[in-house]
Write a protein that holds these residues in place. Structure first.
Motif, PDB file in Angstrom:
ATOM      1  N   ARG A  12      10.344  78.819  27.156  1.00 12.36           N
ATOM      2  CA  ARG A  12      10.300  79.505  25.858  1.00 12.36           C
ATOM      3  C   ARG A  12       9.423  80.752  25.874  1.00 12.36           C
ATOM      4  NH1 ARG A  12      10.524  74.326  25.336  1.00 12.36           N
ATOM      5  NH2 ARG A  12       8.348  73.936  24.932  1.00 12.36           N
ATOM      6  N   ARG A  14       9.281  84.904  27.332  1.00 13.57           N
ATOM      7  CA  ARG A  14      10.175  85.995  27.754  1.00 13.57           C
ATOM      8  C   ARG A  14       9.683  86.577  29.078  1.00 13.57           C
ATOM      9  NH1 ARG A  14      14.251  88.894  26.165  1.00 13.57           N
ATOM     10  NH2 ARG A  14      14.324  87.861  24.152  1.00 13.57           N
ATOM     11  N   GLY A  28      14.773  88.034  29.534  1.00  9.07           N
ATOM     12  CA  GLY A  28      15.302  86.902  28.793  1.00  9.07           C
ATOM     13  C   GLY A  28      14.255  85.824  28.601  1.00  9.07           C
ATOM     14  N   SER A  31      14.923  79.147  29.014  1.00 10.85           N
ATOM     15  CA  SER A  31      15.230  78.058  28.097  1.00 10.85           C
ATOM     16  C   SER A  31      15.452  76.717  28.784  1.00 10.85           C
ATOM     17  CB  SER A  31      16.466  78.398  27.256  1.00 10.85           C
ATOM     18  OG  SER A  31      17.594  78.530  28.083  1.00 10.85           O
ATOM     19  N   ASP A  32      15.790  76.725  30.069  1.00 11.64           N
ATOM     20  CA  ASP A  32      16.052  75.476  30.776  1.00 11.64           C
ATOM     21  C   ASP A  32      15.979  75.746  32.269  1.00 11.64           C
ATOM     22  OD1 ASP A  32      16.593  72.782  31.059  1.00 11.64           O
ATOM     23  OD2 ASP A  32      18.708  72.934  30.481  1.00 11.64           O
ATOM     24  N   VAL A  39      17.887  78.964  33.410  1.00 11.52           N
ATOM     25  CA  VAL A  39      18.765  79.427  32.337  1.00 11.52           C
ATOM     26  C   VAL A  39      17.922  80.293  31.401  1.00 11.52           C
ATOM     27  CG1 VAL A  39      20.267  78.782  30.423  1.00 11.52           C
ATOM     28  CG2 VAL A  39      20.149  77.331  32.471  1.00 11.52           C
ATOM     29  N   GLN A  41      18.022  82.762  27.833  1.00 13.84           N
ATOM     30  CA  GLN A  41      18.698  83.064  26.574  1.00 13.84           C
ATOM     31  C   GLN A  41      18.177  84.393  26.047  1.00 13.84           C
ATOM     32  OE1 GLN A  41      20.941  80.964  25.054  1.00 13.84           O
ATOM     33  NE2 GLN A  41      20.682  79.203  26.396  1.00 13.84           N
ATOM     34  N   GLN A  42      18.857  84.936  25.037  1.00 10.98           N
ATOM     35  CA  GLN A  42      18.438  86.177  24.378  1.00 10.98           C
ATOM     36  C   GLN A  42      18.149  87.267  25.410  1.00 10.98           C
ATOM     37  OE1 GLN A  42      15.089  85.167  21.918  1.00 10.98           O
ATOM     38  NE2 GLN A  42      16.133  83.426  21.022  1.00 10.98           N
ATOM     39  N   CYS A  43      19.093  87.463  26.311  1.00  8.92           N
ATOM     40  CA  CYS A  43      18.904  88.387  27.427  1.00  8.92           C
ATOM     41  C   CYS A  43      19.339  89.800  27.080  1.00  8.92           C
ATOM     42  CB  CYS A  43      19.701  87.906  28.640  1.00  8.92           C
ATOM     43  SG  CYS A  43      19.166  86.303  29.240  1.00  8.92           S
ATOM     44  N   SER A  58      25.472  88.990  25.864  1.00  8.11           N
ATOM     45  CA  SER A  58      25.933  88.107  24.794  1.00  8.11           C
ATOM     46  C   SER A  58      25.868  86.609  25.091  1.00  8.11           C
ATOM     47  CB  SER A  58      27.359  88.478  24.386  1.00  8.11           C
ATOM     48  OG  SER A  58      28.221  88.316  25.482  1.00  8.11           O
ATOM     49  N   SER A  59      25.767  86.232  26.337  1.00  7.30           N
ATOM     50  CA  SER A  59      25.756  84.804  26.654  1.00  7.30           C
ATOM     51  C   SER A  59      24.527  84.469  27.498  1.00  7.30           C
ATOM     52  CB  SER A  59      27.035  84.425  27.398  1.00  7.30           C
ATOM     53  OG  SER A  59      27.117  85.147  28.596  1.00  7.30           O
ATOM     54  N   PRO A  60      24.210  83.187  27.623  1.00  4.46           N
ATOM     55  CA  PRO A  60      23.087  82.809  28.486  1.00  4.46           C
ATOM     56  C   PRO A  60      23.345  83.257  29.926  1.00  4.46           C
ATOM     57  CG  PRO A  60      23.800  80.943  27.162  1.00  4.46           C
ATOM     58  CD  PRO A  60      24.822  82.027  26.981  1.00  4.46           C
TER      59      PRO A  60
END
Length: 75
Positions: A12, A14, A28, A31-32, A39, A41-43, A58-60
């Protein structure tokens, strides 16, 4: 295992992610993770030319751990 504890603490947050073999980078939120991959997110892309703006992804983004040169935490 110490390594797993360090990664759990990094969740969690960046990061700027620099990949080993093609000198590309993105930012990004981690997240995992598992033993083989991370993984994010919010890249978004990281501009290489002054004055450019980051483009959202737009995607992980799933990255093999072995493909990462380094992670830099962003504040």
């Amino acid at each position: 295992m110490r390594r797993n504890r360090i990664i759990k603490q990094a969740l969690r947050r960046r990061y700027a992610v620099t990949l080993k073999h093609n000198e590309s980078a993105f930012s990004g939120v981690l997240s995992d993770w598992d033993s083989a991959s991370f993984v994010f997110q919010q890249c978004s892309t990281i501009p290489v030319v002054q004055g450019e703006t980051p483009d959202p992804i737009s995607s992980p983004v799933i990255v093999d751990r072995d493909a990462i040169a380094y992670l830099q935490e962003l504040h």
